[in-house]
Design a protein around this motif. Structure first.
Motif, mmCIF file in Angstrom:
data_model
loop_
_atom_site.group_PDB
_atom_site.id
_atom_site.type_symbol
_atom_site.label_atom_id
_atom_site.label_comp_id
_atom_site.label_asym_id
_atom_site.label_seq_id
_atom_site.Cartn_x
_atom_site.Cartn_y
_atom_site.Cartn_z
ATOM 1 N N ASP A 338 2.957 -0.400 -11.027
ATOM 2 C CA ASP A 338 2.069 -1.435 -11.574
ATOM 3 C C ASP A 338 0.584 -1.096 -11.504
ATOM 4 O OD1 ASP A 338 4.304 -3.218 -11.959
ATOM 5 O OD2 ASP A 338 4.253 -3.576 -9.785
ATOM 6 N N ARG A 339 0.222 -0.016 -10.827
ATOM 7 C CA ARG A 339 -1.193 0.270 -10.626
ATOM 8 C C ARG A 339 -1.488 1.741 -10.888
ATOM 9 N NH1 ARG A 339 -2.529 -1.365 -4.745
ATOM 10 N NH2 ARG A 339 -0.292 -1.566 -4.354
ATOM 11 N N ASP A 340 -2.653 2.002 -11.502
ATOM 12 C CA ASP A 340 -3.134 3.374 -11.612
ATOM 13 C C ASP A 340 -3.589 3.834 -10.228
ATOM 14 O OD1 ASP A 340 -2.698 3.125 -14.319
ATOM 15 O OD2 ASP A 340 -4.795 2.679 -14.777
ATOM 16 N N GLU A 341 -3.363 5.097 -9.948
ATOM 17 C CA GLU A 341 -3.684 5.611 -8.613
ATOM 18 C C GLU A 341 -4.735 6.705 -8.703
ATOM 19 O OE1 GLU A 341 -1.600 7.123 -4.467
ATOM 20 O OE2 GLU A 341 -0.366 6.627 -6.213
ATOM 21 N N CYS A 342 -5.706 6.640 -7.804
ATOM 22 C CA CYS A 342 -6.735 7.671 -7.704
ATOM 23 C C CYS A 342 -6.333 8.650 -6.600
ATOM 24 C CB CYS A 342 -8.096 7.052 -7.405
ATOM 25 S SG CYS A 342 -8.824 6.224 -8.821
ATOM 26 N N VAL A 343 -5.865 9.806 -7.029
ATOM 27 C CA VAL A 343 -5.385 10.828 -6.103
ATOM 28 C C VAL A 343 -6.506 11.821 -5.856
ATOM 29 C CG1 VAL A 343 -3.676 12.663 -5.755
ATOM 30 C CG2 VAL A 343 -3.025 10.532 -6.918
ATOM 31 N N ARG A 344 -6.826 12.048 -4.591
ATOM 32 C CA ARG A 344 -7.847 13.027 -4.243
ATOM 33 C C ARG A 344 -7.282 14.423 -4.470
ATOM 34 N NH1 ARG A 344 -6.357 8.441 -2.535
ATOM 35 N NH2 ARG A 344 -5.969 8.956 -0.348
ATOM 36 N N VAL A 345 -7.979 15.218 -5.299
ATOM 37 C CA VAL A 345 -7.435 16.521 -5.694
ATOM 38 C C VAL A 345 -8.467 17.625 -5.508
ATOM 39 C CG1 VAL A 345 -5.765 15.577 -7.348
ATOM 40 C CG2 VAL A 345 -8.085 16.151 -8.119
ATOM 41 N N ARG A 346 -7.938 18.824 -5.364
ATOM 42 C CA ARG A 346 -8.752 20.043 -5.371
ATOM 43 C C ARG A 346 -8.251 20.930 -6.506
ATOM 44 N NH1 ARG A 346 -5.277 21.023 -0.863
ATOM 45 N NH2 ARG A 346 -6.893 20.344 0.593
ATOM 46 N N ARG A 347 -9.115 21.844 -6.946
ATOM 47 C CA ARG A 347 -8.732 22.757 -8.022
ATOM 48 C C ARG A 347 -8.112 24.032 -7.464
ATOM 49 N NH1 ARG A 347 -10.104 21.772 -13.211
ATOM 50 N NH2 ARG A 347 -11.726 20.187 -13.594
ATOM 51 N N SER A 361 -4.337 5.163 2.225
ATOM 52 C CA SER A 361 -5.687 4.611 2.125
ATOM 53 C C SER A 361 -6.451 4.669 3.434
ATOM 54 C CB SER A 361 -5.623 3.168 1.625
ATOM 55 O OG SER A 361 -4.891 2.358 2.524
ATOM 56 N N HIS A 362 -5.763 4.976 4.524
ATOM 57 C CA HIS A 362 -6.438 5.114 5.826
ATOM 58 C C HIS A 362 -6.769 6.568 6.136
ATOM 59 C CE1 HIS A 362 -2.291 6.186 6.587
ATOM 60 N NE2 HIS A 362 -2.630 6.663 7.775
ATOM 61 N N VAL A 363 -6.301 7.515 5.289
ATOM 62 C CA VAL A 363 -6.440 8.944 5.586
ATOM 63 C C VAL A 363 -7.767 9.446 5.016
ATOM 64 C CG1 VAL A 363 -5.359 11.223 5.423
ATOM 65 C CG2 VAL A 363 -3.928 9.169 5.509
ATOM 66 N N LEU A 364 -8.842 9.198 5.758
ATOM 67 C CA LEU A 364 -10.167 9.588 5.290
ATOM 68 C C LEU A 364 -10.282 11.097 5.107
ATOM 69 C CD1 LEU A 364 -12.922 8.459 4.519
ATOM 70 C CD2 LEU A 364 -13.617 8.632 6.912
ATOM 71 N N SER A 365 -9.536 11.857 5.891
ATOM 72 C CA SER A 365 -9.586 13.316 5.764
ATOM 73 C C SER A 365 -9.063 13.793 4.419
ATOM 74 C CB SER A 365 -8.808 13.986 6.902
ATOM 75 O OG SER A 365 -7.452 13.582 6.889
ATOM 76 N N SER A 366 -8.391 12.928 3.653
ATOM 77 C CA SER A 366 -7.938 13.330 2.317
ATOM 78 C C SER A 366 -9.112 13.568 1.376
ATOM 79 C CB SER A 366 -7.017 12.266 1.714
ATOM 80 O OG SER A 366 -7.726 11.063 1.457
ATOM 81 N N LEU A 367 -10.305 13.091 1.759
ATOM 82 C CA LEU A 367 -11.491 13.321 0.940
ATOM 83 C C LEU A 367 -12.146 14.667 1.223
ATOM 84 C CD1 LEU A 367 -12.861 9.725 1.190
ATOM 85 C CD2 LEU A 367 -12.331 10.873 -0.953
ATOM 86 N N LEU A 368 -11.768 15.305 2.326
ATOM 87 C CA LEU A 368 -12.334 16.616 2.641
ATOM 88 C C LEU A 368 -11.817 17.632 1.626
ATOM 89 C CD1 LEU A 368 -11.965 16.648 6.539
ATOM 90 C CD2 LEU A 368 -14.019 16.164 5.186
ATOM 91 N N GLY A 369 -12.729 18.319 0.982
ATOM 92 C CA GLY A 369 -12.337 19.308 -0.019
ATOM 93 C C GLY A 369 -11.971 18.723 -1.363
ATOM 94 N N ALA A 370 -12.000 17.408 -1.478
ATOM 95 C CA ALA A 370 -11.664 16.787 -2.764
ATOM 96 C C ALA A 370 -12.775 17.065 -3.772
ATOM 97 C CB ALA A 370 -11.458 15.293 -2.604
ATOM 98 N N GLU A 371 -12.395 17.533 -4.954
ATOM 99 C CA GLU A 371 -13.359 17.811 -6.010
ATOM 100 C C GLU A 371 -13.380 16.725 -7.067
ATOM 101 O OE1 GLU A 371 -13.360 22.098 -7.223
ATOM 102 O OE2 GLU A 371 -11.734 22.208 -5.766
ATOM 103 N N ALA A 372 -12.390 15.837 -7.045
ATOM 104 C CA ALA A 372 -12.317 14.768 -8.038
ATOM 105 C C ALA A 372 -11.248 13.778 -7.624
ATOM 106 C CB ALA A 372 -12.005 15.337 -9.427
ATOM 107 N N LEU A 373 -11.272 12.627 -8.301
ATOM 108 C CA LEU A 373 -10.174 11.673 -8.231
ATOM 109 C C LEU A 373 -9.357 11.834 -9.507
ATOM 110 C CD1 LEU A 373 -12.152 8.468 -7.135
ATOM 111 C CD2 LEU A 373 -10.971 10.112 -5.642
ATOM 112 N N ALA A 374 -8.098 12.230 -9.365
ATOM 113 C CA ALA A 374 -7.211 12.303 -10.527
ATOM 114 C C ALA A 374 -6.611 10.921 -10.745
ATOM 115 C CB ALA A 374 -6.113 13.333 -10.302
#
Length: 394
Positions: A338-347, A361-374
């Motif tokens: 039911d919802r679009d998801e913003c996945v933290r991704v690297r290239r 949503s609690h895993v702040l370390s998922s933003l480390l190295g993230a180059e975009a939200l897919a």
């Protein structure tokens, strides 16, 4: 139950109420990071005069082997004030004005010096050799920077080179950050049972500053209705934009929405078809904007990028959103029905993208190295590897 708005629908609802801040005249030396509210045109040619691209000798065009008398010197800021004639050369520095009568420069490495009296050319000098003509950088009257441009170091240099002492620019939006919850303690404080460090406050302040805002306050509200109202009221007194983290859901200790209503803040929407970030609340009080972001740190980060960042851009007269791009998924990604998801991704090296790791949503370390939200569209099952996805810059 009514269908929740999509990311783009929620963003459009928000941007419809944004009114750019009144621009002011700013000394150009103080304009770094601001957004232009006017076009900037060059007041004169840049360079304003023909000058040398090399250290060497300014001469009249001619063949190799000529022996020329050194008649003087042209230095940056101290031009040679006479006219060169046949048989003469003038020592010249990079950037120095080309003397009258000269039409080329031979660099120092290609001449043979006879003390300080004469020089012999070892190569022919054609007209225009190593000469920078007037206006080869900027032409007088040409628009060199457009309104809506954010002034970075390069833009600052161009504005100054164009002859500007000041520019008309939007002020930095004043942003107040308020976090909520009894469980939050300041960075580095000892943790008691059930407590966590408040990462949202500094993180959101950093995102606001990166978007060109001035952070004018950081507050914290404990889980008490009166305390929450008091902290929010204080923030609204000083800010163009209020960013709240936490307290916008429906639990018995979520006091933010009632406080906002009591303070005259009008709700634009509450909840978006988004993961993470479904309970996002957007509102305004006149021209003041209020963002009620979820308390989970990744949710707060993602929803700031999706909603607060474009609003801050719009307040400054810049393009509301940063350009999105497209990429292919390197691996299959689960979808939410039911919802679009913003996945933290690297290239990857081949240009495809992959998740940075666990996406809670609690895993702040998922933003480390993230180059975009897919942005993974809602649906059943997995979105297969090789699928195209939209990328929102981080």
């Amino acid at each position: 139950m009514p269908q929740l708005p999509s990311i783009d629908e929620a963003r459009a609802t928000l941007l419809a109420v944004v009114r750019p801040l009144e621009p002011t005249n700013v000394a150009v030396n103080d304009a770094l990071g601001l957004v232009l509210a006017e076009d900037v045109s060059a007041a004169h040619d840049v360079p304003a005069f023909a000058n040398s691209a090399m250290d060497g000798f300014a001469v009249r065009a001619g063949q190799a082997g000529q022996r020329l008398r050194i008649s003087g010197e042209s230095r940056a800021g101290a031009p040679y004030d006479q006219t060169i004639v046949d048989g003469e050369a003038v020592r010249i520095s990079t950037g120095a004005a080309l003397p009258a009568g000269a039409d080329g420069v031979l660099q120092i490495e290609l001449v043979e010096l006879d003390g300080d009296e004469a020089v012999t050319l070892t190569e022919a000098v054609e007209p225009g050799r190593n000469v920078r003509d007037p206006g080869t950088d900027l032409r007088a009257g040409a628009v060199v920077l457009r309104a809506g441009t954010r002034i970075g170091p390069a833009e600052l240099g161009v504005a100054i080179g164009a002859g500007r002492q000041g520019v008309l620019a939007a002020p930095r939006p004043r942003v107040a950050i308020v976090t909520t919850g009894d469980e939050l303690v300041e960075a580095g404080a000892p943790l008691q049972p059930g407590q966590i460090h408040d990462s949202n406050g500094p993180t959101l302040a950093g995102l606001a500053a990166r978007a060109g805002a001035e952070v004018v306050g950081r507050g914290h509200a404990v889980d008490d209705p009166e305390a929450t109202r008091a902290v929010i009221a204080e923030a609204l007194d000083v800010a163009d934009v209020l960013v709240l983290a936490g307290g916008v859901s429906v639990g018995p200790h979520d006091h933010v929405k009632p406080a906002l209503t009591d303070l005259g803040v009008e709700e634009l929407l509450w909840r978006v078809a988004l993961r993470p970030g479904k309970p996002t609340w957007l509102g305004h009080r006149g021209d003041q904007l209020v963002f009620g972001l979820p308390g989970n740190p990744v949710s707060a980060y993602v929803t700031f990028l999706l909603f607060a960042r474009p609003a801050l851009n719009a307040l400054q007269g810049a393009d509301a959103t940063v350009p999105r791009t497209r990429a292919t998924l390197a691996v299959a990604v689960p979808r939410h029905p039911d919802r679009d998801e913003c996945v933290r991704v690297r290239r990857r090296a081949d240009g495809s993208v992959e998740p940075t790791g666990p996406q809670g949503s609690h895993v702040l370390s998922s933003l480390l190295g993230a180059e975009a939200l897919a942005i993974v569209p809602r649906g059943e099952g997995d979105l297969p590897a090789g699928s195209d996805v939209t990328l929102e810059p981080v």
